[in-house]
Design an enzyme around this catalytic site. Sequence first.
Site, PDB file in Angstrom:
ATOM      1  N   ASN A 114       0.850  -1.200   0.000  1.00 38.12           N
ATOM      2  CA  ASN A 114       0.000   0.000   0.000  1.00 38.12           C
ATOM      3  C   ASN A 114       0.879   1.241   0.000  1.00 38.12           C
ATOM      4  O   ASN A 114       2.011   1.205   0.473  1.00 38.12           O
ATOM      5  CB  ASN A 114      -0.890   0.012   1.247  1.00 38.12           C
ATOM      6  CG  ASN A 114      -1.855   1.186   1.253  1.00 38.12           C
ATOM      7  OD1 ASN A 114      -2.427   1.526   0.200  1.00 38.12           O
ATOM      8  ND2 ASN A 114      -2.035   1.826   2.393  1.00 38.12           N
ATOM      9  N   HIS A 116       0.822   5.200   1.318  1.00 38.80           N
ATOM     10  CA  HIS A 116       0.082   6.043   2.254  1.00 38.80           C
ATOM     11  C   HIS A 116       0.733   7.424   2.307  1.00 38.80           C
ATOM     12  O   HIS A 116       1.945   7.534   2.481  1.00 38.80           O
ATOM     13  CB  HIS A 116       0.073   5.397   3.645  1.00 38.80           C
ATOM     14  CG  HIS A 116      -0.724   6.192   4.626  1.00 38.80           C
ATOM     15  ND1 HIS A 116      -2.102   6.192   4.625  1.00 38.80           N
ATOM     16  CD2 HIS A 116      -0.347   7.063   5.588  1.00 38.80           C
ATOM     17  CE1 HIS A 116      -2.534   7.020   5.570  1.00 38.80           C
ATOM     18  NE2 HIS A 116      -1.489   7.560   6.168  1.00 38.80           N
ATOM     19  N   SER A 143       4.777   6.982   2.347  1.00 40.12           N
ATOM     20  CA  SER A 143       5.357   5.689   2.736  1.00 40.12           C
ATOM     21  C   SER A 143       4.757   4.578   1.883  1.00 40.12           C
ATOM     22  O   SER A 143       3.564   4.603   1.573  1.00 40.12           O
ATOM     23  CB  SER A 143       5.015   5.367   4.200  1.00 40.12           C
ATOM     24  OG  SER A 143       5.360   6.430   5.057  1.00 40.12           O
ATOM     25  N   ASP A 152      -2.905   0.782   7.974  1.00 41.27           N
ATOM     26  CA  ASP A 152      -1.714   1.605   7.688  1.00 41.27           C
ATOM     27  C   ASP A 152      -0.567   1.306   8.652  1.00 41.27           C
ATOM     28  O   ASP A 152       0.295   2.157   8.897  1.00 41.27           O
ATOM     29  CB  ASP A 152      -2.044   3.117   7.744  1.00 41.27           C
ATOM     30  CG  ASP A 152      -3.110   3.506   6.730  1.00 41.27           C
ATOM     31  OD1 ASP A 152      -3.135   2.899   5.643  1.00 41.27           O
ATOM     32  OD2 ASP A 152      -3.917   4.409   7.038  1.00 41.27           O
TER      33      ASP A 152
HETATM   34  C1  GRF Z   1      -2.645   8.731  -3.080  1.00 36.84           C
HETATM   35  O1  GRF Z   1      -2.445   9.973  -2.495  1.00 36.84           O
HETATM   36  C2  GRF Z   1      -2.217   7.632  -2.142  1.00 36.84           C
HETATM   37  O2  GRF Z   1      -1.197   8.007  -1.269  1.00 36.84           O
HETATM   38  C3  GRF Z   1      -3.470   7.348  -1.367  1.00 36.84           C
HETATM   39  O3  GRF Z   1      -4.512   7.538  -2.293  1.00 36.84           O
HETATM   40  C4  GRF Z   1      -4.118   8.451  -3.296  1.00 36.84           C
HETATM   41  C5  GRF Z   1      -4.377   7.820  -4.632  1.00 36.84           C
HETATM   42  O4  GRF Z   1      -4.233   8.696  -5.696  1.00 36.84           O
HETATM   43  N1  GRF Z   1      -3.403   6.024  -0.796  1.00 36.84           N
HETATM   44  P1  GRF Z   1      -4.342   8.178  -7.187  1.00 36.84           P
HETATM   45  O5  GRF Z   1      -5.707   7.565  -7.387  1.00 36.84           O
HETATM   46  O6  GRF Z   1      -3.241   7.204  -7.423  1.00 36.84           O
HETATM   47  O7  GRF Z   1      -4.192   9.414  -8.029  1.00 36.84           O
END
Ligand code: GRF
Length: 220
Positions: A114, A116, A143, A152
């Site tokens: 994932n 985050h 991260s 998370d």
């Molecule tokens: C990103 O900011 C990521 O960190 C979070 O969700 C957002 C996804 O953005 N988990 P995208 O759909 O890849 O533009």
Amino acid sequence: MNADQPPLPTILVLASGSGTNLQALIEASRERDFPGQIAAVGCNRPNAFALERAAKAHIETFVVDHTKYDSREAFDGALMQEIRRHNPDLVVLAGFMRILTTDFVRAFRGQLLNIHPSLLPKYTGLNTHQRALDAGDTLHGVSVHFVTEELDGGPVIAQAEVAVAPDDTAESLAEKVQEKEHILYPIVVRWFCEGRIQLGSDYVTFDGELLKKPMRLPDN
Ligand code: GRF
């Protein structure tokens, strides 16, 4: 690819929204030496722009619409079934806005990443940019971690920092962090496909050695 070479590890990406991280992965996977291939993209929202990005790249897509299931377990069960159909080596959560059940997380343990938007363990959950601003942080970032049962909370593999400017807003910070996301995620996915990172009980190994602190993306 040479006929004698083993097939590349397969990646399945799950997204819910715009899919800019998916796009970064699609572009990375087009590099000649990229050690994996994106086999499919799954979304929980039928109108997610990520689906269009995948279709444009000729990647198979599927939708498991969470509004059609009356429990988290039922949704995750259906999602698991779809994922298993593709039998991926790696499942990449790229803005997948669903909390996954323990059964799901256990089923893909060690194969689930994932991204985050904070320097974990700071600011798990939502609104990370505003929370960093409210706390007066001068450093913020992103991260990439292995997913475990704790939201998370799985071991962090790598981070990238951004400096918080006095006039930053949640929106401007989000933009800066996303720029780093698009660099960091493909790097970590590459490491995974090369077999360089592995999840231990509550730690990560990198090239067979315990990773004592997250890898850092060098500043520009
Ligand atoms: C990103 O900011 C990521 O960190 C979070 O969700 C957002 C996804 O953005 N988990 P995208 O759909 O890849 O533009």
